[in-house]
Design a protein around this motif. Sequence first.
Motif, mmCIF file in Angstrom:
data_model
loop_
_atom_site.group_PDB
_atom_site.id
_atom_site.type_symbol
_atom_site.label_atom_id
_atom_site.label_comp_id
_atom_site.label_asym_id
_atom_site.label_seq_id
_atom_site.Cartn_x
_atom_site.Cartn_y
_atom_site.Cartn_z
ATOM 1 N N LYS A 255 -25.552 -71.931 -120.797
ATOM 2 C CA LYS A 255 -25.545 -70.494 -120.516
ATOM 3 C C LYS A 255 -25.355 -69.633 -121.764
ATOM 4 C CE LYS A 255 -24.460 -70.516 -115.592
ATOM 5 N NZ LYS A 255 -23.516 -70.116 -114.520
ATOM 6 N N PRO A 256 -24.415 -69.953 -122.645
ATOM 7 C CA PRO A 256 -24.301 -69.118 -123.854
ATOM 8 C C PRO A 256 -25.511 -69.235 -124.785
ATOM 9 C CG PRO A 256 -22.774 -70.985 -123.940
ATOM 10 C CD PRO A 256 -23.313 -70.931 -122.548
ATOM 11 N N ILE A 257 -26.174 -70.392 -124.780
ATOM 12 C CA ILE A 257 -27.371 -70.567 -125.597
ATOM 13 C C ILE A 257 -28.483 -69.650 -125.092
ATOM 14 C CG2 ILE A 257 -29.141 -72.214 -126.347
ATOM 15 C CD1 ILE A 257 -27.051 -74.429 -126.109
ATOM 16 N N ALA A 258 -28.643 -69.619 -123.767
ATOM 17 C CA ALA A 258 -29.656 -68.740 -123.170
ATOM 18 C C ALA A 258 -29.335 -67.277 -123.451
ATOM 19 C CB ALA A 258 -29.740 -68.991 -121.670
ATOM 20 N N ALA A 259 -28.059 -66.927 -123.309
ATOM 21 C CA ALA A 259 -27.654 -65.536 -123.537
ATOM 22 C C ALA A 259 -27.935 -65.120 -124.974
ATOM 23 C CB ALA A 259 -26.171 -65.374 -123.203
ATOM 24 N N ASP A 260 -27.623 -65.994 -125.924
ATOM 25 C CA ASP A 260 -27.870 -65.676 -127.336
ATOM 26 C C ASP A 260 -29.366 -65.523 -127.622
ATOM 27 O OD1 ASP A 260 -25.180 -65.727 -127.864
ATOM 28 O OD2 ASP A 260 -25.159 -67.733 -128.750
ATOM 29 N N ALA A 261 -30.185 -66.256 -126.867
ATOM 30 C CA ALA A 261 -31.637 -66.171 -127.052
ATOM 31 C C ALA A 261 -32.249 -64.996 -126.300
ATOM 32 C CB ALA A 261 -32.297 -67.471 -126.599
ATOM 33 N N GLY A 262 -31.424 -64.313 -125.506
ATOM 34 C CA GLY A 262 -31.918 -63.177 -124.737
ATOM 35 C C GLY A 262 -32.792 -63.580 -123.563
ATOM 36 N N LEU A 263 -32.539 -64.797 -123.036
ATOM 37 C CA LEU A 263 -33.345 -65.322 -121.939
ATOM 38 C C LEU A 263 -32.459 -65.707 -120.762
ATOM 39 C CD1 LEU A 263 -35.591 -67.755 -124.021
ATOM 40 C CD2 LEU A 263 -36.324 -65.571 -123.036
#
Length: 336
Positions: A255-263
Motif C-alpha cells: 500500500k505505501p508503495i502504491a501511494a508513493d507511485a500515485g496509483l
Amino acid sequence: MRFRYLGNSGFKISEITYGNWLTHGSQVENDQATACVRAALDAGITTFDTADVYANTKAETVLGQALQGQRRESLEIFTKVFGPTGPKGHNDVGLSRKHIMESAHASLRRLQTDYIDLYQAHRFDYETPLEETMQAFADLVRQGKVLYLGVSEWTADQLRIGAALAKELGVQLISNQPQYSALWRVIEGEVVPTSRELGISQIVWSPIAQGVLTGKYLPGQQPPAGSRATDDKGGANMIRRWMRDDVLERVQQLKPIAADAGLSMAALAVAWVLQNDNVASAIIGASRPEQVADNVAAAGVTLPADVMAQIDEVLDPVVERDPARTLESSPKQREA
C-alpha cells in the motif's frame, strides 16, 4: 491509452484489454455489463477478450450486444475455443476440426461480427493431433473469418511446435494468453524467453490476482460481501489459492508503495505486468464501471527500477514461479 504490437505482426492492441470472464452472463446483469463495456470504450480501450466457454456462450452474446453501434474497424475482438459448450456432448469440447469450425461460426453469430481479430486455442488439446488443430485454424484465416491466431496457457515446448506447424501452413502464432501477476510469475522462466524467440507476445489474464492485489482482502478477516472470494459461481474457487494470511499480509505492505507511485493498488498491479516488454496487454475485468477507470490508470505508467525492486522484496516469499504450473493448466483428458 497506449497501444502495443502483438507479436511479430503489424497488429496493434490497447495496453489494457477488457475481458468478460466470470462476469458477463454470470455474475453481472446485462445492463451493468454493457455499462462496463461503455466505460472501457470511454477510457480508450479498443481490445475486448472473451471465450465461447464463458457462461456457456452467454458472455460472447452479451459482449456482442454491448459493442453494437461501434465502428468495427476500430475494435479488436478476441475469443477462444476449447472448453465444453452447449449441451457438452462428445464433440462439444477440444480442438478437433469439427469443434473448431462449429465454434468459430457460432462465436461469429454471438459476437455479431463477420470476423474475429484473434482466435485463440484456449488450452492445449492432448487428444487431437496438433496438425489437425493448426490446419483448421489456418483454414479459418484463409476464409477471412479469423485475422490472427493465438493460444492460451501453452508451455514453451507447445508454443515451439505450434509455431513451427503454423509457419508450415503459411500462418503465424502471434500471442499466448497466460495467467501473470506479481504473485504468479510462472511464465518468466521458460514461456517468455521462448515467446521472444518465436515472435509471440503475452496477453495476460488476472494481473491483479483475482482481486487480491487490490488489498481489499485483509488477513484474519472475512472477505467483503459481494467480492470475488464470496462468489459461488466460480470466482471463489479461483481466488482460493491466494486467500492465505501470509499472502494477504504481504499484499498489505504494498500500500505505501502504491501511494508513493500515485496509483491505486489495482493500477500498481496492472502497471507491474506491463513493465514486461513481452506483455502486449493486460486483461482487466469489471463488475462496476468505476473499476475500469481505476485499472486503466496503469496504461503508459513506467515503474522505476527501485519500485520494482521494492515490490519484489515484499512479495518474494509468497510468489509462485514454478514453470511446471503452466503444464498443469491443460487437462490431459477432455471433460466431455
